[in-house]
Design a protein around this motif. Structure first.
Motif, PDB file in Angstrom:
ATOM      1  N   ALA A  17     -16.301 -16.648 -15.885  1.00 16.95           N
ATOM      2  CA  ALA A  17     -14.856 -16.663 -16.151  1.00 16.95           C
ATOM      3  C   ALA A  17     -14.144 -15.833 -15.098  1.00 16.95           C
ATOM      4  O   ALA A  17     -14.780 -15.162 -14.262  1.00 16.95           O
ATOM      5  CB  ALA A  17     -14.571 -16.110 -17.547  1.00 16.95           C
ATOM      6  N   HIS A  20      -7.114 -12.778 -15.778  1.00 14.77           N
ATOM      7  CA  HIS A  20      -5.758 -12.835 -15.221  1.00 14.77           C
ATOM      8  C   HIS A  20      -4.977 -11.653 -15.773  1.00 14.77           C
ATOM      9  O   HIS A  20      -4.711 -11.574 -16.973  1.00 14.77           O
ATOM     10  CB  HIS A  20      -5.101 -14.166 -15.559  1.00 14.77           C
ATOM     11  CG  HIS A  20      -5.836 -15.342 -14.980  1.00 14.77           C
ATOM     12  ND1 HIS A  20      -5.782 -15.649 -13.637  1.00 14.77           N
ATOM     13  CD2 HIS A  20      -6.676 -16.240 -15.541  1.00 14.77           C
ATOM     14  CE1 HIS A  20      -6.547 -16.709 -13.398  1.00 14.77           C
ATOM     15  NE2 HIS A  20      -7.102 -17.082 -14.536  1.00 14.77           N
ATOM     16  N   GLN A  42      -5.688 -12.147 -19.792  1.00 14.85           N
ATOM     17  CA  GLN A  42      -6.312 -13.343 -20.350  1.00 14.85           C
ATOM     18  C   GLN A  42      -7.594 -13.639 -19.574  1.00 14.85           C
ATOM     19  O   GLN A  42      -7.617 -13.521 -18.347  1.00 14.85           O
ATOM     20  CB  GLN A  42      -5.375 -14.555 -20.259  1.00 14.85           C
ATOM     21  CG  GLN A  42      -4.081 -14.430 -21.050  1.00 14.85           C
ATOM     22  CD  GLN A  42      -3.063 -13.534 -20.380  1.00 14.85           C
ATOM     23  OE1 GLN A  42      -2.902 -13.593 -19.156  1.00 14.85           O
ATOM     24  NE2 GLN A  42      -2.398 -12.695 -21.135  1.00 14.85           N
ATOM     25  N   VAL A  44     -10.111 -16.606 -18.695  1.00 16.29           N
ATOM     26  CA  VAL A  44     -10.220 -18.068 -18.676  1.00 16.29           C
ATOM     27  C   VAL A  44     -11.602 -18.427 -18.137  1.00 16.29           C
ATOM     28  O   VAL A  44     -12.019 -17.925 -17.092  1.00 16.29           O
ATOM     29  CB  VAL A  44      -9.113 -18.698 -17.810  1.00 16.29           C
ATOM     30  CG1 VAL A  44      -9.273 -20.208 -17.753  1.00 16.29           C
ATOM     31  CG2 VAL A  44      -7.734 -18.321 -18.352  1.00 16.29           C
ATOM     32  N   SER A  50     -16.437 -23.088 -21.495  1.00 17.83           N
ATOM     33  CA  SER A  50     -15.084 -23.113 -22.057  1.00 17.83           C
ATOM     34  C   SER A  50     -14.988 -23.763 -23.436  1.00 17.83           C
ATOM     35  O   SER A  50     -13.914 -23.769 -24.031  1.00 17.83           O
ATOM     36  CB  SER A  50     -14.138 -23.844 -21.092  1.00 17.83           C
ATOM     37  OG  SER A  50     -14.529 -25.198 -20.930  1.00 17.83           O
ATOM     38  N   SER A 117      -8.073 -18.206 -28.448  1.00 15.49           N
ATOM     39  CA  SER A 117      -7.320 -19.455 -28.575  1.00 15.49           C
ATOM     40  C   SER A 117      -8.030 -20.568 -27.811  1.00 15.49           C
ATOM     41  O   SER A 117      -8.888 -20.307 -26.970  1.00 15.49           O
ATOM     42  CB  SER A 117      -5.894 -19.281 -28.053  1.00 15.49           C
ATOM     43  OG  SER A 117      -5.892 -18.942 -26.671  1.00 15.49           O
ATOM     44  N   ASP A 119      -7.159 -23.937 -25.528  1.00 13.86           N
ATOM     45  CA  ASP A 119      -6.153 -24.700 -24.801  1.00 13.86           C
ATOM     46  C   ASP A 119      -6.769 -26.035 -24.382  1.00 13.86           C
ATOM     47  O   ASP A 119      -7.908 -26.072 -23.904  1.00 13.86           O
ATOM     48  CB  ASP A 119      -5.690 -23.904 -23.574  1.00 13.86           C
ATOM     49  CG  ASP A 119      -4.616 -24.605 -22.784  1.00 13.86           C
ATOM     50  OD1 ASP A 119      -4.968 -25.446 -21.928  1.00 13.86           O
ATOM     51  OD2 ASP A 119      -3.429 -24.321 -23.004  1.00 13.86           O
ATOM     52  N   LEU A 122      -7.416 -25.610 -20.513  1.00 11.87           N
ATOM     53  CA  LEU A 122      -8.230 -24.488 -20.057  1.00 11.87           C
ATOM     54  C   LEU A 122      -9.461 -24.255 -20.915  1.00 11.87           C
ATOM     55  O   LEU A 122     -10.401 -23.589 -20.483  1.00 11.87           O
ATOM     56  CB  LEU A 122      -7.379 -23.205 -20.046  1.00 11.87           C
ATOM     57  CG  LEU A 122      -6.150 -23.202 -19.136  1.00 11.87           C
ATOM     58  CD1 LEU A 122      -5.371 -21.913 -19.314  1.00 11.87           C
ATOM     59  CD2 LEU A 122      -6.543 -23.398 -17.683  1.00 11.87           C
ATOM     60  N   THR A 124     -11.390 -22.449 -24.054  1.00 10.93           N
ATOM     61  CA  THR A 124     -11.263 -21.172 -24.769  1.00 10.93           C
ATOM     62  C   THR A 124     -10.660 -20.104 -23.865  1.00 10.93           C
ATOM     63  O   THR A 124     -11.056 -19.957 -22.705  1.00 10.93           O
ATOM     64  CB  THR A 124     -12.634 -20.703 -25.271  1.00 10.93           C
ATOM     65  OG1 THR A 124     -13.166 -21.698 -26.158  1.00 10.93           O
ATOM     66  CG2 THR A 124     -12.516 -19.389 -26.021  1.00 10.93           C
ATOM     67  N   VAL A 125      -9.697 -19.368 -24.412  1.00 11.69           N
ATOM     68  CA  VAL A 125      -9.053 -18.267 -23.693  1.00 11.69           C
ATOM     69  C   VAL A 125      -9.118 -17.023 -24.580  1.00 11.69           C
ATOM     70  O   VAL A 125      -8.784 -17.082 -25.765  1.00 11.69           O
ATOM     71  CB  VAL A 125      -7.584 -18.589 -23.362  1.00 11.69           C
ATOM     72  CG1 VAL A 125      -6.912 -17.390 -22.687  1.00 11.69           C
ATOM     73  CG2 VAL A 125      -7.494 -19.820 -22.464  1.00 11.69           C
ATOM     74  N   GLU A 127      -7.621 -13.369 -25.268  1.00 11.57           N
ATOM     75  CA  GLU A 127      -6.514 -12.443 -25.014  1.00 11.57           C
ATOM     76  C   GLU A 127      -7.054 -11.040 -25.258  1.00 11.57           C
ATOM     77  O   GLU A 127      -7.535 -10.734 -26.355  1.00 11.57           O
ATOM     78  CB  GLU A 127      -5.345 -12.729 -25.945  1.00 11.57           C
ATOM     79  CG  GLU A 127      -4.776 -14.134 -25.841  1.00 11.57           C
ATOM     80  CD  GLU A 127      -3.859 -14.305 -24.647  1.00 11.57           C
ATOM     81  OE1 GLU A 127      -3.422 -13.270 -24.088  1.00 11.57           O
ATOM     82  OE2 GLU A 127      -3.576 -15.456 -24.277  1.00 11.57           O
TER      83      GLU A 127
END
Length: 232
Positions: A17, A20, A42, A44, A50, A117, A119, A122, A124-125, A127
């Motif tokens: 990953a 960001h 985040q 990514v 993902s 979350s 997306d 993208l 899985t993200v 936070e």
């Protein structure tokens, strides 16, 4: 793939990953994770990681360990380094410091998991908050932080003393240029005094990129004054 070491044997790691964050360079970023909890970032993931499968159960943990690569520092052959917190003049053993100049440029950070979350584009993200990583830093692995084994109440921290905070003066007209959700984090970053410990010139103006802004400041004793904030 990124090569972590190459001597008699070759070891490779797969980047899973990238993070960001609000920092474009090392200058300004906290020197350790967890010092500025208001900082959000985040994570990514690469396509192979993902999906939701690798994260099943991760929401049960409040904090995570990030294993990552110092993308702006190459492997170093030096056995000693000059820790900035010791004035930059005293050499200590590389394994007695957290310097980025290491035999293998690998870092370790503890962050708070705020949300998971998914997306459509993208995948899985994650936070997270409290990260000390520069934007785009490659992540090599993620492990849950387990309080009963990872927290040692009797630990001694040697010369790595807890940083003190200094007073920050930021004129309202400048601070208002920063989006409201970023102000608290920026002020905490500044209060930690981003300068190298051996810098002590009250007339020198320093600057660093933070989110969408270029922040300039100077320091006189225990007072940091913001002199300009521009939208980058």
């Amino acid at each position: 793939m990124t090569k972590a070491a190459k001597a008699n044997n070759e070891v490779t790691f797969e980047v899973i990953a990238h993070i960001h964050s609000d920092f474009k360079s090392k200058f300004g970023a906290p020197r350790q994770s967890g010092l500025v909890e208001e900082l959000s970032a985040q994570i990514v993931f690469e396509p192979r990681f993902s999906s939701e499968l690798p994260f099943r159960g991760i929401e049960q943990y409040s904090h995570l360990w990030l294993v990552w690569q110092f993308s702006l520092s190459d492997a170093s052959k030096s056995l000693t380094v000059r820790p900035p917190r010791l004035g930059g003049n005293k050499r200590m053993g590389v394994f007695a410091t957290r310097s980025p100049f290491r035999p293998n440029p690998i870092g370790l950070s503890c962050v708070r998991l705020k949300a998971v979350s998914f997306d459509e584009r993208l995948g899985t993200v994650l936070e997270v908050s409290g990260a000390d990583l520069i934007d785009g830093t490659p992540i090599l692995d993620i492990k849950p932080y387990i309080k009963y084994t990872d927290c040692r109440e009797d630990a001694v921290s040697g010369f790595a003393r807890k940083p003190t905070q200094i007073k920050v003066e930021a004129p309202d007209k400048l601070l208002e240029r920063v989006s409201e959700d970023k102000r608290a984090a920026l002020l905490r970053v500044l209060a930690l005094d981003p300068r190298p410990a051996y810098h002590d010139d009250p007339n020198r103006i320093y600057g660093f990129g933070f989110a969408d802004y270029e922040v300039k400041f100077k320091v006189d004793g225990e007072l940091l004054t913001v002199v300009d904030i521009k939208i980058d």
